[in-house]
Design a protein around this motif. Structure first.
Motif, PDB file in Angstrom:
ATOM      1  N   ILE A  63      50.626 106.210  53.326  1.00 29.09           N
ATOM      2  CA  ILE A  63      50.930 107.206  54.344  1.00 29.09           C
ATOM      3  C   ILE A  63      52.367 107.685  54.181  1.00 29.09           C
ATOM      4  O   ILE A  63      53.277 106.896  53.936  1.00 29.09           O
ATOM      5  N   VAL A  64      52.549 108.986  54.274  1.00 30.78           N
ATOM      6  CA  VAL A  64      53.867 109.605  54.179  1.00 30.78           C
ATOM      7  C   VAL A  64      54.351 109.948  55.584  1.00 30.78           C
ATOM      8  O   VAL A  64      53.662 110.652  56.329  1.00 30.78           O
ATOM      9  N   ASP A  65      55.514 109.444  55.942  1.00 35.06           N
ATOM     10  CA  ASP A  65      56.159 109.769  57.217  1.00 35.06           C
ATOM     11  C   ASP A  65      57.103 110.934  56.946  1.00 35.06           C
ATOM     12  O   ASP A  65      58.199 110.758  56.409  1.00 35.06           O
ATOM     13  N   ALA A  66      56.663 112.149  57.277  1.00 35.29           N
ATOM     14  CA  ALA A  66      57.407 113.366  56.961  1.00 35.29           C
ATOM     15  C   ALA A  66      58.497 113.598  57.999  1.00 35.29           C
ATOM     16  O   ALA A  66      58.213 113.777  59.174  1.00 35.29           O
ATOM     17  N   LEU A  77      54.277 102.119  60.626  1.00 36.98           N
ATOM     18  CA  LEU A  77      53.144 102.528  59.793  1.00 36.98           C
ATOM     19  C   LEU A  77      52.891 101.527  58.672  1.00 36.98           C
ATOM     20  O   LEU A  77      51.741 101.319  58.256  1.00 36.98           O
ATOM     21  N   ALA A  78      53.946 100.886  58.181  1.00 37.42           N
ATOM     22  CA  ALA A  78      53.792  99.895  57.113  1.00 37.42           C
ATOM     23  C   ALA A  78      52.969  98.706  57.574  1.00 37.42           C
ATOM     24  O   ALA A  78      52.433  97.962  56.749  1.00 37.42           O
ATOM     25  N   GLY A  79      52.829  98.536  58.884  1.00 35.80           N
ATOM     26  CA  GLY A  79      52.034  97.436  59.404  1.00 35.80           C
ATOM     27  C   GLY A  79      50.541  97.681  59.352  1.00 35.80           C
ATOM     28  O   GLY A  79      49.761  96.721  59.504  1.00 35.80           O
ATOM     29  N   ILE A  80      50.125  98.939  59.138  1.00 38.21           N
ATOM     30  CA  ILE A  80      48.684  99.216  59.146  1.00 38.21           C
ATOM     31  C   ILE A  80      48.195  99.982  57.908  1.00 38.21           C
ATOM     32  O   ILE A  80      46.992 100.206  57.771  1.00 38.21           O
ATOM     33  N   PHE A  81      49.105 100.355  57.006  1.00 39.35           N
ATOM     34  CA  PHE A  81      48.706 101.024  55.769  1.00 39.35           C
ATOM     35  C   PHE A  81      49.284 100.265  54.578  1.00 39.35           C
ATOM     36  O   PHE A  81      50.300  99.581  54.709  1.00 39.35           O
ATOM     37  N   PRO A  82      48.637 100.375  53.400  1.00 31.30           N
ATOM     38  CA  PRO A  82      49.098  99.581  52.253  1.00 31.30           C
ATOM     39  C   PRO A  82      50.510  99.922  51.800  1.00 31.30           C
ATOM     40  O   PRO A  82      51.224  99.052  51.298  1.00 31.30           O
ATOM     41  N   GLN A  83      50.920 101.166  51.972  1.00 32.62           N
ATOM     42  CA  GLN A  83      52.302 101.547  51.680  1.00 32.62           C
ATOM     43  C   GLN A  83      52.702 102.686  52.606  1.00 32.62           C
ATOM     44  O   GLN A  83      51.925 103.607  52.864  1.00 32.62           O
ATOM     45  N   ALA A  84      53.918 102.622  53.124  1.00 35.01           N
ATOM     46  CA  ALA A  84      54.477 103.680  53.955  1.00 35.01           C
ATOM     47  C   ALA A  84      55.666 104.281  53.230  1.00 35.01           C
ATOM     48  O   ALA A  84      56.553 103.558  52.755  1.00 35.01           O
ATOM     49  N   ILE A  85      55.679 105.600  53.140  1.00 35.37           N
ATOM     50  CA  ILE A  85      56.706 106.317  52.391  1.00 35.37           C
ATOM     51  C   ILE A  85      57.428 107.261  53.348  1.00 35.37           C
ATOM     52  O   ILE A  85      56.845 108.239  53.826  1.00 35.37           O
ATOM     53  N   GLY A  86      58.674 106.969  53.637  1.00 37.84           N
ATOM     54  CA  GLY A  86      59.461 107.834  54.516  1.00 37.84           C
ATOM     55  C   GLY A  86      60.178 108.894  53.705  1.00 37.84           C
ATOM     56  O   GLY A  86      60.834 108.589  52.704  1.00 37.84           O
ATOM     57  N   VAL A  87      60.056 110.137  54.125  1.00 36.99           N
ATOM     58  CA  VAL A  87      60.680 111.258  53.429  1.00 36.99           C
ATOM     59  C   VAL A  87      61.533 112.030  54.422  1.00 36.99           C
ATOM     60  O   VAL A  87      61.073 112.374  55.511  1.00 36.99           O
ATOM     61  N   ASP A  88      62.775 112.317  54.045  1.00 38.06           N
ATOM     62  CA  ASP A  88      63.660 113.067  54.930  1.00 38.06           C
ATOM     63  C   ASP A  88      64.615 113.915  54.105  1.00 38.06           C
ATOM     64  O   ASP A  88      64.980 113.544  52.974  1.00 38.06           O
ATOM     65  N   ALA A 126      55.812 112.795  40.710  1.00 40.25           N
ATOM     66  CA  ALA A 126      56.773 111.711  40.504  1.00 40.25           C
ATOM     67  C   ALA A 126      56.148 110.342  40.727  1.00 40.25           C
ATOM     68  O   ALA A 126      56.811 109.318  40.534  1.00 40.25           O
ATOM     69  N   GLY A 127      54.895 110.298  41.156  1.00 42.99           N
ATOM     70  CA  GLY A 127      54.226 109.026  41.400  1.00 42.99           C
ATOM     71  C   GLY A 127      54.568 108.405  42.737  1.00 42.99           C
ATOM     72  O   GLY A 127      54.151 107.265  43.014  1.00 42.99           O
ATOM     73  N   VAL A 128      55.318 109.125  43.581  1.00 37.86           N
ATOM     74  CA  VAL A 128      55.619 108.616  44.914  1.00 37.86           C
ATOM     75  C   VAL A 128      54.340 108.564  45.742  1.00 37.86           C
ATOM     76  O   VAL A 128      54.118 107.659  46.539  1.00 37.86           O
ATOM     77  N   VAL A 129      53.476 109.558  45.517  1.00 38.21           N
ATOM     78  CA  VAL A 129      52.183 109.648  46.199  1.00 38.21           C
ATOM     79  C   VAL A 129      51.084 109.664  45.141  1.00 38.21           C
ATOM     80  O   VAL A 129      51.216 110.329  44.113  1.00 38.21           O
ATOM     81  N   ASN A 135      47.686 109.860  53.326  1.00 41.54           N
ATOM     82  CA  ASN A 135      47.746 110.265  54.720  1.00 41.54           C
ATOM     83  C   ASN A 135      49.151 110.753  55.049  1.00 41.54           C
ATOM     84  O   ASN A 135      50.113 110.443  54.337  1.00 41.54           O
ATOM     85  N   VAL A 136      49.264 111.507  56.131  1.00 34.81           N
ATOM     86  CA  VAL A 136      50.569 112.036  56.546  1.00 34.81           C
ATOM     87  C   VAL A 136      50.750 111.803  58.041  1.00 34.81           C
ATOM     88  O   VAL A 136      49.826 112.013  58.830  1.00 34.81           O
ATOM     89  N   PHE A 137      51.946 111.385  58.417  1.00 35.32           N
ATOM     90  CA  PHE A 137      52.343 111.209  59.818  1.00 35.32           C
ATOM     91  C   PHE A 137      53.558 112.093  60.051  1.00 35.32           C
ATOM     92  O   PHE A 137      54.537 112.042  59.297  1.00 35.32           O
ATOM     93  N   ILE A 138      53.505 112.938  61.088  1.00 35.68           N
ATOM     94  CA  ILE A 138      54.646 113.785  61.453  1.00 35.68           C
ATOM     95  C   ILE A 138      54.897 113.609  62.941  1.00 35.68           C
ATOM     96  O   ILE A 138      54.008 113.838  63.749  1.00 35.68           O
TER      97      ILE A 138
END
Length: 258
Positions: A63-66, A77-88, A126-129, A135-138
């Protein structure tokens, strides 16, 4: 009070990425006793989203936290998805998020402007996603963007979601003028709470984002609406006045159509 709000707002940089990076560069503390207006310091708001997230978002996907800011929701989000990726867009926000997330193995952060052309595809390249989609969270991003940047962000989110991902959004949807809004958050003629003053001084004035805006930005020709409704956006309880730490909001779950 209005003249003071106008004077403070004049200090905000006109360039959005610059404004956000300067804002985060000046933050010394987060959480309930910190300086970030939209950080309540509790997981109450996220817990209100969790059932919806688990009902609609594929738990096997990252999941990407946009617009992750200092990463408080990314960590949840890292508690319920295999990887959480924060982007800012802000380097200083991401630096703080990394510092506050030490020891969490399935979390990472990336400095990137998700309104820039091709930013979503670049995350995939880039392999980040994963190229299969994410998934995406905003939370609290769309309402601070103008129409063009909203459209650009959604185009990039479509690339991130790919064929399998789903987008969850939660946005401020306060119906009133800017003076009504800052008054709701605790501003009076006698003074303005410090987290609110910091936001007025350093950031663009926010708007609102509700069903009409969602319909415009996520048109039904391109996106399937799975669920939406009202929600309370929690803010820093700076004033101690009941109700002023909750802002009327809107949430929606959408999925790109093939």
């Amino acid at each position: 009070m209005l003249p003071k709000v106008i004077r403070l707002a004049r200090h905000a940089p006109k360039d959005r990425p610059t404004a956000w990076d300067r804002y985060w560069a000046g933050i010394t503390a987060t959480g309930e006793d910190g300086e970030v207006l939209w950080d309540s310091g509790t997981d109450t708001e996220f817990l209100g989203y969790q059932e919806t997230l688990q009902r609609y978002l594929d738990p096997r996907l990252s999941i990407v936290d946009a617009g992750c800011g200092h990463g408080s929701f990314t960590r949840a989000l890292a508690g319920i998805f295999p990887q959480a990726i924060g982007v800012d867009v802000s380097e200083h926000a991401v630096a703080r998020a990394r510092s506050e997330s030490r020891g969490i193995g399935n979390i990472r952060f990336d400095v990137r402007d998700l309104t820039a052309p091709g930013a979503g595809a670049a995350l995939v390249a880039a392999g980040v996603v994963d190229d299969g989609g994410a998934n995406v969270f905003i939370r609290g991003v769309l309402h601070v963007l103008d129409d063009d940047d909203q459209a650009a962000l959604v185009e990039n989110l479509k690339a991130v979601a790919g064929a399998r991902g789903t987008v969850f959004m939660a946005e401020t949807n306060f119906q009133g003028n800017p003076l009504d809004y800052v008054s709701h958050l605790g501003a009076t003629r006698r003074g303005i709470p410090a987290p609110l003053e910091l936001a007025i001084r350093g950031l663009p004035m926010p708007g609102c984002f509700g069903p009409e805006e969602r319909l415009r930005v996520f048109p039904p020709s391109d996106w399937e609406l799975l669920e939406d409704g009202d929600v309370a956006i929690r803010t820093n309880p700076a004033t101690g006045v009941a109700g002023q730490d909750r802002v009327p909001g809107y949430y929606a779950v959408v999925r790109p159509l093939p």
